[in-house]
Design an enzyme around this catalytic site. Structure first.
Site: not given
Ligand code: ACO
Length: 388
Positions: A266, A324
């Site tokens: 998140h 989620e």
């Molecule tokens: N699984 C694996 N790796 C992940 C995940 C995940 N669920 N979430 C983040 N990461 C990793 C990214 O690949 C990135 O790795 P890196 O540093 O090696 O490149 C690092 O963690 C940071 O990721 P960001 O995308 O910069 O994190 P951000 O805070 O922008 O994203 C998000 C948050 C979009 C929710 C992300 O965690 C994600 O895509 N999760 C999976 C989808 C999901 O569950 N969405 C619902 C969110 S809840 C809501 O919006 C109401």
């Protein structure tokens, strides 16, 4: 010249995505990502989500205090009087069903018609707010039934908001534990600060246009895959794993392929997402009462393994279970199909959008930020005939 956020990080005051920028003052909710806390109009989420009715929570967001019995009864009566749909809305939904539009697309189209046949003064915003809030689940349920080739249900026996939504979908009075579980979900996701759809609603409202326009815009924002989220894929992942002893291997395969684990991570919550904890408790109760804990236990195990593996694969990123993951489990347990997850989120979030619109109109100015111009300044007009 490319104008991506990557090419201009925080130059000349530009903050991509407005991350960290304070763009409104609010009494609606306080989010502390470092502590993993969410407070709704003064009440910690854990305190209010499973105890209040959804009508009480809407009242709290719109009036900034919990209602007395009389206030609640009057408010609930105002909401139930709008459990109808204009003929034009029904015609539009029938047409959309023939065209096999998604539920969110149908919702976006139909909500714009909700003030038809509504004899209300343009500035009687509370009347319009009640009509929109009461009619949102009617639109979702009517469309859902039309898509299955069934007639929409337009009359509901005396029952609360959450129970009536399930009745409108199925034509059956839901079990009290199903209605309670849905109510906890609606309360949990109704309000969450200046997310993209609430911000959209505030921008639209800041022009002092009508409330319905702001709600239609907010639905459009919520519909996008980066916001409305994908609880569906989180549930698909649990189903794909099927058995506890397959969890580690399946999750490892996904991470090895560079995939993200759905329902984890998140932008704000780095310790834990308090909404996930509330919904996990509600899901446990629901599956327990149904006498079949198998899917709940499997999800818990998947969660445990996922957290372990995310520490291994993404050290230091603090990726925890998000809202989620348990939304999917809870709504599935209530009996909702995956395609209804995001529309049900919209039904809940409407209460928050409307509250933001009220705040914006009462206390805000027209929202008009600046853009940092990155183009050329010295172009000369060449007549069309000379351009080839
Ligand atoms: N699984 C694996 N790796 C992940 C995940 C995940 N669920 N979430 C983040 N990461 C990793 C990214 O690949 C990135 O790795 P890196 O540093 O090696 O490149 C690092 O963690 C940071 O990721 P960001 O995308 O910069 O994190 P951000 O805070 O922008 O994203 C998000 C948050 C979009 C929710 C992300 O965690 C994600 O895509 N999760 C999976 C989808 C999901 O569950 N969405 C619902 C969110 S809840 C809501 O919006 C109401």
């Amino acid at each position: 010249m490319q104008m991506t956020s990557r090419s201009h990080p925080k130059t000349n005051g530009f903050v991509p995505g407005l991350e960290g920028i304070i763009a409104a003052q609010t009494q609606l909710s306080a989010i502390d990502g470092k502590k993993g806390q969410l407070v709704i109009s003064g009440y910690p989420l854990e305190e209010i989500a499973s105890q209040a009715t959804f009508e009480e929570l809407i009242y709290l967001l719109w009036y900034h205090h919990l209602p007395t019995t009389k206030e609640l009864n009057d408010f609930a009566r105002q909401l139930t009087q709008w459990r109808t749909l204009p003929d034009a809305t029904l015609s539009l939904l029938s047409y959309a069903a023939k065209e096999k539009k998604t539920v969110m697309d149908a919702l976006r189209m139909a909500v714009g018609t909700l003030d038809l046949e509504l004899a209300t003064e343009p500035n009687d915003r509370l009347r319009l707010a009640c009509a929109i809030q009461a009619r949102m689940p009617m639109v979702v349920a009517a469309y859902w039934r039309l898509r299955q080739g069934e007639a929409p249900i337009l009359e509901v026996p005396e029952m609360g908001f959450a129970a009536s939504y399930l009745y409108l979908l199925t034509g059956e009075t839901p079990a009290p534990e199903q209605a309670k579980a849905l109510e906890t979900y609606l309360n949990t996701v109704a309000e969450h600060g200046l997310n993209a759809s609430a911000f959209t609603a505030r921008v639209i409202s800041s022009t002092h246009t009508d409330l319905l326009s702001a709600v239609v815009g907010a639905i459009g924002a919520l519909k996008g895959p980066l916001h409305g989220g994908a609880p569906g894929p989180a549930l698909d992942m649990v189903f794909e794993i099927r058995e506890m002893d397959r969890a580690e291997a399946v999750l490892r395969e996904k991470l090895d392929r560079g995939e993200r684990l759905m329902g984890f991570g998140h932008r704000v919550y780095k310790v834990h997402d308090p909404r996930a904890a509330v919904l996990a408790d509600a899901a446990e109760k629901l599956y327990e009462e149904a006498g079949d804990r198998a899917l709940y236990e499997l999800a818990r195990h998947v969660e445990e393994k996922a957290i372990e593996l995310l520490v291994e694969y993404k050290p230091g990123r603090h990726l925890k279970t998000n809202v989620e993951f348990y939304t999917a489990l809870l709504l599935h347990g209530i009996g909702l199909e995956t395609e209804l997850f995001t529309p049900t989120f919209a039904v809940a979030r409407t209460a928050g959008w409307i509250a933001h619109c009220f705040e914006q109109v009462d206390h805000g100015r027209i929202i008009r930020p600046k853009a940092l111009y990155q183009g050329r300044q010295d172009a000369r007009y060449v007549p069309l005939s000379e351009r080839d």
